[in-house]
Design a protein around this motif. Structure first.
Motif, PDB file in Angstrom:
ATOM      1  N   UNK A  15       0.833  -1.193   0.000  1.00 44.50           N
ATOM      2  CA  UNK A  15       0.000   0.000   0.000  1.00 44.50           C
ATOM      3  C   UNK A  15       0.867   1.240   0.000  1.00 44.50           C
ATOM      4  N   UNK A  16       0.237   2.373   0.244  1.00 44.30           N
ATOM      5  CA  UNK A  16       0.952   3.644   0.201  1.00 44.30           C
ATOM      6  C   UNK A  16       2.072   3.701   1.238  1.00 44.30           C
ATOM      7  N   UNK A  17       1.839   3.132   2.412  1.00 41.00           N
ATOM      8  CA  UNK A  17       2.867   3.170   3.454  1.00 41.00           C
ATOM      9  C   UNK A  17       4.136   2.453   3.011  1.00 41.00           C
ATOM     10  N   UNK A  18       3.970   1.302   2.377  1.00 39.43           N
ATOM     11  CA  UNK A  18       5.141   0.554   1.902  1.00 39.43           C
ATOM     12  C   UNK A  18       5.855   1.308   0.783  1.00 39.43           C
ATOM     13  N   UNK A  19       5.107   1.954  -0.091  1.00 42.22           N
ATOM     14  CA  UNK A  19       5.730   2.732  -1.170  1.00 42.22           C
ATOM     15  C   UNK A  19       6.587   3.855  -0.602  1.00 42.22           C
ATOM     16  N   UNK A  20       6.063   4.527   0.399  1.00 44.17           N
ATOM     17  CA  UNK A  20       6.816   5.631   0.993  1.00 44.17           C
ATOM     18  C   UNK A  20       8.020   5.124   1.771  1.00 44.17           C
ATOM     19  N   UNK A  21       7.826   4.051   2.508  1.00 45.57           N
ATOM     20  CA  UNK A  21       8.929   3.506   3.297  1.00 45.57           C
ATOM     21  C   UNK A  21      10.076   3.053   2.399  1.00 45.57           C
ATOM     22  N   UNK A  22       9.755   2.492   1.236  1.00 47.13           N
ATOM     23  CA  UNK A  22      10.775   2.019   0.306  1.00 47.13           C
ATOM     24  C   UNK A  22      11.331   3.141  -0.580  1.00 47.13           C
ATOM     25  N   UNK A  23      10.801   4.358  -0.409  1.00 49.19           N
ATOM     26  CA  UNK A  23      11.244   5.534  -1.195  1.00 49.19           C
ATOM     27  C   UNK A  23      11.191   5.250  -2.701  1.00 49.19           C
ATOM     28  N   UNK A  24      10.077   4.654  -3.107  1.00 51.15           N
ATOM     29  CA  UNK A  24       9.869   4.308  -4.513  1.00 51.15           C
ATOM     30  C   UNK A  24       9.776   5.582  -5.354  1.00 51.15           C
ATOM     31  N   UNK A  25      10.388   5.542  -6.530  1.00 44.55           N
ATOM     32  CA  UNK A  25      10.395   6.694  -7.430  1.00 44.55           C
ATOM     33  C   UNK A  25       9.468   6.535  -8.633  1.00 44.55           C
ATOM     34  N   UNK A  26       9.040   5.313  -8.920  1.00 45.56           N
ATOM     35  CA  UNK A  26       8.176   5.075 -10.082  1.00 45.56           C
ATOM     36  C   UNK A  26       7.466   3.741  -9.912  1.00 45.56           C
ATOM     37  N   UNK A  27       6.321   3.614 -10.561  1.00 45.99           N
ATOM     38  CA  UNK A  27       5.572   2.363 -10.623  1.00 45.99           C
ATOM     39  C   UNK A  27       5.738   1.782 -12.024  1.00 45.99           C
TER      40      UNK A  27
END
Length: 257
Positions: free
Chosen positions: A73-85
């Motif tokens: 979810x959004x929390x995991x995306x932010x925690x992993x500092x994702x830059x793109x999907x």
């Protein structure tokens, strides 16, 4: 014939339903020739085909053959500092008379839909990788069909659309080059849960930090008794899982370029 074409043909012959049916045919030939064991081979093949066509067995294969993956979810995306999907294609419908242009297959469309959802939740740019594959009979391109669908069906534009790859390994190489050109190193990778272990491995081998973002999980569908009855969707799931297990083993142990 290229190596990819050979793999596609061999897979079609060995995987269900063709593999068990060919084994049953061998048993019939042996029975007609008066050879001992022919009946047992034929019966084994038919029982195997029945079992592989049940949802109970496909669920068991999903649990046993491939590493588990968890939804994000959004929390995991932010925690992993994702830059793109990044969404991986799953095929294209080359002729869709009702639309007048090629369309993403059901697999590609479901993956794209989830990728669009993650991109909107996070505000991240969206990419799609899918070229012409090995088994297709036309030059219809997944990425172009996905670009059109993303815009018309979901109101979203793709930042990157990789359109030349033939398989997952090729997608990883080509997509990584596009992303790195724009300074992207950390991605959320979207594909079916059974495909993600191998796909993530290939993208990591090309220098990207990957957060697996699975969709298309196999879950119980019917009442317990009905789960033991053959169905087309269960047979397809078993086929995909067996094929992916073989590809996963090859990807794990092949020499890295």
């Amino acid at each position: 014939m290229e190596a990819g074409d050979v793999r596609a043909v061999m897979g079609a012959l060995l995987l269900p339903p063709a593999g068990p049916l060919l084994l049953a045919l061998l048993g019939l030939v042996l029975v007609r020739a008066g050879r001992r064991g022919g009946f047992a081979i034929g019966l084994f093949a038919l029982v195997l085909l029945w079992l592989l066509s049940t949802h109970v067995v496909s669920l068991g294969l999903a649990r046993q053959l491939l590493p588990p993956v968890e939804p994000v979810g959004l929390a995991q995306l932010r925690q992993a500092r994702v830059q793109a999907v990044v969404v991986l294609g799953g095929g294209v419908v080359p002729e869709a008379p009702e639309y007048g242009v090629p369309q993403p297959s059901s697999y590609s469309l479901e993956r794209l839909r989830y990728g669009v959802r993650l991109a909107r939740l996070s505000g991240l740019p969206l990419g799609f990788s899918g070229g012409v594959g090995w088994a297709g009979r036309s030059t219809a391109n997944e990425a172009e069909a996905a670009r059109l669908s993303a815009r018309q069906d979901f109101g979203t534009d793709l930042r990157w659309a990789e359109s030349a790859s033939r398989d997952t390994r090729d997608s990883a190489e080509r997509m990584a080059a596009l992303l790195k050109r724009d300074g992207i190193q950390r991605i959320a990778l979207v594909t079916d849960s059974w495909h993600l272990p191998r796909a993530a491995l290939e993208f990591r081998r090309h220098g990207l930090v990957v957060l697996p973002a699975p969709m298309g999980f196999l879950r119980p569908r019917d009442r317990p008794l009905l789960e033991w009855l053959p169905s087309a969707h269960a047979l397809l799931a078993s086929r995909q899982l067996l094929r992916e297990w073989a590809a996963w083993q090859w990807a794990r142990f092949r020499p890295v370029d």
